[in-house]
Write an enzyme that holds these catalytic residues in place. Structure first.
Site, PDB file in Angstrom:
ATOM      1  N   GLU A  45      18.231   5.946   2.671  1.00 45.65           N
ATOM      2  CA  GLU A  45      17.114   5.072   3.023  1.00 45.65           C
ATOM      3  C   GLU A  45      16.296   5.640   4.176  1.00 45.65           C
ATOM      4  O   GLU A  45      15.079   5.520   4.200  1.00 45.65           O
ATOM      5  CB  GLU A  45      17.609   3.650   3.352  1.00 45.65           C
ATOM      6  N   GLN A  84      10.758   8.618   4.943  1.00 44.72           N
ATOM      7  CA  GLN A  84      10.079   9.774   5.457  1.00 44.72           C
ATOM      8  C   GLN A  84       9.399  10.590   4.364  1.00 44.72           C
ATOM      9  O   GLN A  84       8.480  11.337   4.625  1.00 44.72           O
ATOM     10  CB  GLN A  84      11.159  10.646   6.141  1.00 44.72           C
ATOM     11  N   GLY A 128      10.219  16.003   9.414  1.00 40.51           N
ATOM     12  CA  GLY A 128       9.371  15.500  10.485  1.00 40.51           C
ATOM     13  C   GLY A 128       9.879  14.172  11.032  1.00 40.51           C
ATOM     14  O   GLY A 128      10.879  13.641  10.558  1.00 40.51           O
ATOM     15  N   TYR A 129       9.169  13.637  12.010  1.00 37.28           N
ATOM     16  CA  TYR A 129       9.510  12.370  12.634  1.00 37.28           C
ATOM     17  C   TYR A 129      10.977  12.364  13.071  1.00 37.28           C
ATOM     18  O   TYR A 129      11.817  11.620  12.561  1.00 37.28           O
ATOM     19  CB  TYR A 129       9.224  11.210  11.668  1.00 37.28           C
ATOM     20  N   TYR A 146      14.361  -3.630   7.385  1.00 33.05           N
ATOM     21  CA  TYR A 146      14.376  -3.043   6.044  1.00 33.05           C
ATOM     22  C   TYR A 146      15.703  -2.334   5.767  1.00 33.05           C
ATOM     23  O   TYR A 146      16.376  -2.605   4.776  1.00 33.05           O
ATOM     24  CB  TYR A 146      13.201  -2.066   5.837  1.00 33.05           C
ATOM     25  N   ASP A 205       9.605  -3.436   2.045  1.00 34.20           N
ATOM     26  CA  ASP A 205       8.966  -2.184   2.484  1.00 34.20           C
ATOM     27  C   ASP A 205       7.546  -2.178   1.912  1.00 34.20           C
ATOM     28  O   ASP A 205       7.071  -3.215   1.445  1.00 34.20           O
ATOM     29  CB  ASP A 205       9.788  -0.964   2.021  1.00 34.20           C
ATOM     30  N   CYS A 226       3.806  -1.125 -10.329  1.00 32.86           N
ATOM     31  CA  CYS A 226       2.766  -1.744  -9.502  1.00 32.86           C
ATOM     32  C   CYS A 226       2.386  -0.757  -8.391  1.00 32.86           C
ATOM     33  O   CYS A 226       2.567  -1.004  -7.210  1.00 32.86           O
ATOM     34  CB  CYS A 226       3.288  -3.061  -8.930  1.00 32.86           C
ATOM     35  N   CYS A 283      -1.116  -2.256 -15.249  1.00 30.48           N
ATOM     36  CA  CYS A 283      -1.215  -3.699 -15.519  1.00 30.48           C
ATOM     37  C   CYS A 283      -1.123  -4.006 -17.018  1.00 30.48           C
ATOM     38  O   CYS A 283      -0.637  -5.064 -17.407  1.00 30.48           O
ATOM     39  CB  CYS A 283      -2.513  -4.258 -14.954  1.00 30.48           C
ATOM     40  N   CYS A 288       0.362 -12.927 -12.726  1.00 35.39           N
ATOM     41  CA  CYS A 288       0.009 -12.177 -11.518  1.00 35.39           C
ATOM     42  C   CYS A 288      -1.355 -12.629 -10.984  1.00 35.39           C
ATOM     43  O   CYS A 288      -2.369 -12.537 -11.668  1.00 35.39           O
ATOM     44  CB  CYS A 288      -0.020 -10.677 -11.828  1.00 35.39           C
ATOM     45  N   THR A 295       2.269   9.393  14.118  1.00 31.49           N
ATOM     46  CA  THR A 295       1.949   7.964  13.976  1.00 31.49           C
ATOM     47  C   THR A 295       0.773   7.543  14.857  1.00 31.49           C
ATOM     48  O   THR A 295      -0.139   6.874  14.387  1.00 31.49           O
ATOM     49  CB  THR A 295       3.191   7.107  14.324  1.00 31.49           C
TER      50      THR A 295
END
Ligand code: ADE
Length: 354
Positions: A33, A38, A77-78, A116, A134, A188, A195, A204, A300
């Site tokens: 997760e 990421q 990264g991050y 999350y 999320d 989606c 759709c 919907c 960010t």
């Protein structure tokens, strides 16, 4: 059938077989997760295998050095996520005897584990009926139910969490959560959702009201801070000088070339006049042999504009800053560097044979 039943039935037919769906080991779920926050699923699979091969369980991650963990995170990264993984593994290993917390509230106590991730682990591994929200889920719910509150604001998040919680199948929260994430990823989708074949066509809100392209609503992002980095790629006798970042700032503990930062881009002439340049080179005679194009890197809250100045130094018995580490190109491969620097090194072919 209620919404959850439809999702679960859709999932049974369309789900992808992904390695982290074959396990209920909280360590493996957690790692997957965090990686998926990421990167996209396809790329995430390779990183996942690489990471769990190197760190197959929470003990191996806890006992590893931070440098090793950061190095194996390279490319994703991050790095705050990797640092938190390491810190949380330490907590599980050294404070909980290696046993993961087995519920949402316990999981939330771990560094870097937000609503999350805690919901994902608690539902996938322990069947706790907590709903994951999320970006995928936010998009599905805002379209399906007609939620016009921006999904990236605190009010929107609260509303989504409530709606998701109301919708969850309490008998099988794990499958429900996987199903709604997968539905957002495959059916989606952000642009050109399917759709025409959607099982929710008849109910919907977005589809029935021609609002698919308008939902979800997002608040504009905050302006980013621009920073200008001038990296000094100093070569001397086959060695390069690297320095480990240690300020309270981005990229803590990662290695980089000696850096001169300013609030605008400087020419090499201007650079040579800065106090930082004079401090680095003192009475030496640096020879600039190349100047890179600008590398732009978005974080960010910041945008980095970086230029790499290649410099050759001759002479013996010279003393640069004692915090610089002289490394061969071989040793350079072992250091964890920011994604920005990695891109530059790749471009300049500091590869395995470099
Ligand atoms: N994205 C985030 N979590 C995921 C999961 N468990 N499966 C597929 N995509 C995901």
């Amino acid at each position: 059938m209620n919404i959850s039943d439809v999702l679960v039935r859709w999932y049974a037919k369309h789900k992808r077989h992904l390695p982290w769906r074959e396990t209920s080991d909280p360590y493996l779920i957690w790692v997957s997760e965090v990686i998926l926050q990421q990167t996209r699923v396809n790329q995430g699979i390779d990183y996942y295998y690489r990471f769990v091969e190197r760190f197959p369980d929470v003990g191996s991650l806890a006992r590893a050095s931070l440098d090793e963990v950061l190095k194996s995170w390279q490319g994703l990264g991050y790095y705050t996520r990797a640092r938190n993984l390491h810190k949380a593994a330490g907590k599980v290993w050294f404070e909980h005897g290696g046993k993961f917390p087995d519920n949402y509230d316990g999981l939330r106590q771990l560094p870097g584990v937000g609503p999350y991730t805690a919901s994902a682990i608690a539902s996938f591994c322990f069947d706790e009926p907590v709903a994951v929200v999320d970006g995928n889920v936010g998009r599905v719910l805002s379209r399906l139910l007609g939620i016009y509150t921006p999904i990236n604001g605190s009010q929107g998040r609260k509303k989504l969490q409530e709606e998701a919680g109301r919708m969850i199948n309490r008998a099988d929260p794990a499958t429900h959560n996987q199903a709604i994430i997968e539905f957002g990823a495959l059916q989606c989708t952000p642009s050109h959702p399917e759709c025409g074949t959607c099982p929710f066509k008849d109910i919907c809100h977005a589809y029935l009201n021609d609002k698919v392209e308008w939902l979800p609503v997002k608040m504009p992002k905050k302006q980013k801070r621009h920073r200008f980095f001038h990296y000094l790629e100093i070569h001397r006798n086959g060695y390069l000088y690297m320095h480990q970042r240690n300020e309270r700032d981005i990229w803590n503990a990662l290695y980089q070339f000696p850096l001169i930062e300013s609030d605008r881009e400087l020419t090499t002439g201007e650079l040579e006049k800065t106090p930082e340049w004079k401090q680095v080179f003192n009475n030496l005679h640096p020879r600039i042999t190349a100047v890179s194009p600008i590398y732009r890197h978005t974080l960010t809250h910041q945008k980095i504009h970086a230029r790499f100045i290649r410099i050759h130094l001759g002479g013996s018995n010279i003393h640069l800053d004692e915090n610089y580490r002289a490394v061969s190109t071989q040793e350079l491969q072992e250091l964890a560097v920011p994604r920005l620097i990695d891109k530059y090194l790749e471009q300049e072919n500091y590869g395995k044979n470099g």
